[in-house]
Design an enzyme around this catalytic site. Structure first.
Site, mmCIF file in Angstrom:
data_model
loop_
_atom_site.group_PDB
_atom_site.id
_atom_site.type_symbol
_atom_site.label_atom_id
_atom_site.label_comp_id
_atom_site.label_asym_id
_atom_site.label_seq_id
_atom_site.Cartn_x
_atom_site.Cartn_y
_atom_site.Cartn_z
ATOM 1 N N GLY A 9 0.777 -1.211 0.263
ATOM 2 C CA GLY A 9 0.100 0.205 -0.202
ATOM 3 C C GLY A 9 0.899 1.045 -0.137
ATOM 4 C CG ASN A 10 5.575 2.367 0.467
ATOM 5 O OD1 ASN A 10 5.721 3.562 -0.363
ATOM 6 N ND2 ASN A 10 6.685 2.422 0.901
ATOM 7 N N GLY A 12 4.576 5.658 -2.542
ATOM 8 C CA GLY A 12 6.143 5.732 -3.191
ATOM 9 C C GLY A 12 6.303 4.588 -3.399
ATOM 10 C CE LYS A 13 8.351 -1.016 -0.711
ATOM 11 N NZ LYS A 13 8.539 -1.866 -0.219
ATOM 12 C CG ASP A 69 11.585 -7.646 1.925
ATOM 13 O OD1 ASP A 69 10.041 -6.784 2.331
ATOM 14 O OD2 ASP A 69 11.455 -7.767 2.726
ATOM 15 C CB SER A 70 13.750 -2.670 -1.175
ATOM 16 O OG SER A 70 11.618 -2.046 -0.569
ATOM 17 C CG PHE A 152 9.221 6.250 -0.176
ATOM 18 C CD1 PHE A 152 8.886 5.193 -0.220
ATOM 19 C CD2 PHE A 152 9.189 6.292 -1.932
ATOM 20 C CE1 PHE A 152 9.439 3.955 -0.609
ATOM 21 C CE2 PHE A 152 9.696 5.416 -2.901
ATOM 22 C CZ PHE A 152 9.543 4.014 -2.033
ATOM 23 N N GLY A 153 10.849 6.787 1.999
ATOM 24 C CA GLY A 153 11.689 5.832 3.087
ATOM 25 C C GLY A 153 13.444 7.057 3.851
ATOM 26 N NE ARG A 181 10.650 -0.463 -4.353
ATOM 27 C CZ ARG A 181 11.094 0.679 -3.538
ATOM 28 N NH1 ARG A 181 11.369 1.893 -3.939
ATOM 29 N NH2 ARG A 181 11.775 0.504 -2.931
#
Length: 193
Positions: A9-10, A12-13, A69-70, A152-153, A181
């Site tokens: 649900g991110n 940014g991703k 998954d990062s 983000f992150g 990514r």
């Protein structure tokens, strides 16, 4: 256009992956839009967690699913936060708290080398015996303070020595061309074609 469920649900991703996949004929839908709860990330590696999340989204929707998954691995911290990057400070997705804790843990540390790592898994269905896996890594170092407003992150504290800026200072296009990514997704798309 083929539907692909993003096991996240991110926002940014979703923005990054949609921008890269839509020109190739994929409509990316976040699992949250379909009421899919988050998967339990019980794997011990980025690859295990990506597969778990992709299978979970596919099981709930009956559609093909993509999961990444990062996280960031900091050499002076023995690879931490690693698979716990999103919940490093305790609360999942607390970017500010995660950055604060990382900077606190690196205080006085000479070695600030780090890398972002991404594992992407694609499954045609929940019991797909041959998930497609791709990985990418983006090497740099941790800045002593936040720099830049984008991304983000951990982007505001991740410095790319070649580009001489933080990940948060890159445009979405430039970040996708360079990032862990982006690398993993390009490798995945080569396998899917």
């Amino acid at each position: 256009m083929a539907t692909l469920i993003l096991a996240s649900g991110n926002k940014g991703k979703l923005a990054e992956l949609s921008a890269m996949l839509e020109p190739l004929g994929y409509e990316v839908k976040p699992q949250t839009e379909l009421g899919v709860p988050d998967a339990d990330e019980t794997g011990l590696s980025f690859i295990e967690n990506a597969i778990l999340k992709a299978r979970h989204a596919a099981a709930h929707t009956g559609e093909a699913a993509l999961a990444d998954d990062s996280g960031i691995a900091v050499n002076a911290l023995g690879g931490a936060p690693g698979i716990y990057s999103a919940r490093y400070a305790g609360e999942h997705g607390n970017d500010g708290g995660n950055i604060d804790l990382l900077l606190q843990n690196l205080e006085g540390e000479a070695d600030r080398s780090a890398y972002f790592y991404c594992a992407i898994a694609y499954v045609k269905h929940a019991k797909d015996p041959t998930p497609v896996i791709a990985t990418g890594a983006w090497h740099g170092e941790i800045l002593p303070a936040r720099q830049g407003e984008g991304g983000f992150g951990y982007d505001p504290v991740f410095f790319d020595p070649e580009l001489k800026c933080s990940a948060a200072e890159l445009s979405r296009t430039d970040k996708a061309a360079r990032s862990h990514r982006g690398q993993a997704l390009r490798a995945l798309l080569l396998q899917l074609q």
